[in-house]
Design a protein around this motif. Structure first.
Motif, short mmCIF file in Angstrom:
data_model
loop_
_atom_site.label_atom_id
_atom_site.label_comp_id
_atom_site.label_asym_id
_atom_site.label_seq_id
_atom_site.Cartn_x
_atom_site.Cartn_y
_atom_site.Cartn_z
N THR A 2 -11.58 -6.22 -5.08
CA THR A 2 -10.72 -5.21 -4.47
C THR A 2 -9.57 -4.94 -5.43
O THR A 2 -8.96 -5.87 -5.96
N ARG A 3 -9.27 -3.68 -5.64
CA ARG A 3 -8.13 -3.31 -6.49
C ARG A 3 -6.89 -3.30 -5.61
O ARG A 3 -6.84 -2.60 -4.60
N ILE A 4 -5.88 -4.08 -6.01
CA ILE A 4 -4.60 -4.14 -5.30
C ILE A 4 -3.59 -3.38 -6.14
O ILE A 4 -3.42 -3.67 -7.33
N GLU A 18 -1.30 -2.96 -10.94
CA GLU A 18 -2.56 -3.20 -10.24
C GLU A 18 -3.22 -4.48 -10.73
O GLU A 18 -2.94 -4.94 -11.84
N ILE A 23 -11.07 -11.06 -2.57
CA ILE A 23 -10.44 -11.44 -1.31
C ILE A 23 -11.35 -12.43 -0.58
O ILE A 23 -12.51 -12.11 -0.31
N LEU A 33 -3.63 -10.76 4.18
CA LEU A 33 -3.50 -10.45 2.76
C LEU A 33 -2.07 -10.67 2.29
O LEU A 33 -1.84 -11.22 1.20
N ARG A 34 -1.10 -10.27 3.09
CA ARG A 34 0.30 -10.52 2.72
C ARG A 34 0.53 -12.02 2.54
O ARG A 34 1.21 -12.44 1.60
N LEU A 37 -1.07 -13.22 -0.80
CA LEU A 37 -0.28 -12.82 -1.95
C LEU A 37 1.03 -13.58 -2.02
O LEU A 37 1.50 -13.94 -3.10
N VAL A 55 1.35 0.17 3.75
CA VAL A 55 0.10 -0.31 3.18
C VAL A 55 -0.98 0.73 3.46
O VAL A 55 -1.07 1.27 4.56
N VAL A 69 -8.91 -5.47 6.20
CA VAL A 69 -9.02 -5.31 4.75
C VAL A 69 -10.40 -5.75 4.27
O VAL A 69 -10.66 -5.75 3.07
N GLU A 74 -9.85 -0.63 -2.26
CA GLU A 74 -8.50 -0.46 -2.79
C GLU A 74 -7.49 -0.67 -1.68
O GLU A 74 -7.66 -0.16 -0.58
N ILE A 75 -6.44 -1.43 -2.00
CA ILE A 75 -5.34 -1.65 -1.07
C ILE A 75 -4.06 -1.40 -1.85
O ILE A 75 -3.84 -1.97 -2.92
#
Length: 84
Positions: A2-4, A18, A23, A33-34, A37, A55, A69, A74-75
């Motif tokens: 996944t692209r963050i 990015e 995930i 996800l928060r 990270l 988001v 998610v 992408e996120i």
């Protein structure tokens, strides 16, 4: 993968705009996800938890923290905008 993406001030805090992230299956929501990270980078965690941070998952804004998610390509995390 996944692209963050990080925009605005969040990009500055992260130190990059990015990154690709695998995930884990245990991460199902924006809240999860928060937390993931934040565990990796507490300063970034504080920044993405700040009031007004928006988001988007697959280019659609999330209306709540329980948005899924899973299978996201992408996120994006966006800092609040200021007008003038």
């Amino acid at each position: 993968m996944t692209r963050i993406l990080f925009f605005g001030r969040l990009r500055d805090v992260a130190g990059y705009s990015e990154r690709d992230l695998e995930i884990p299956d245990t991460v199902a929501t924006v809240t999860d996800l928060r937390a993931l990270l934040s565990a990796d980078d507490p300063e970034l965690g504080d920044a993405i938890a700040a009031r007004g941070v928006r988001v988007a998952v697959n280019q659609s804004f999330c209306l709540n923290e329980l948005a899924s998610v899973r299978d996201a390509r992408e996120i994006a995390f966006m800092s609040p905008l200021s007008g003038g």
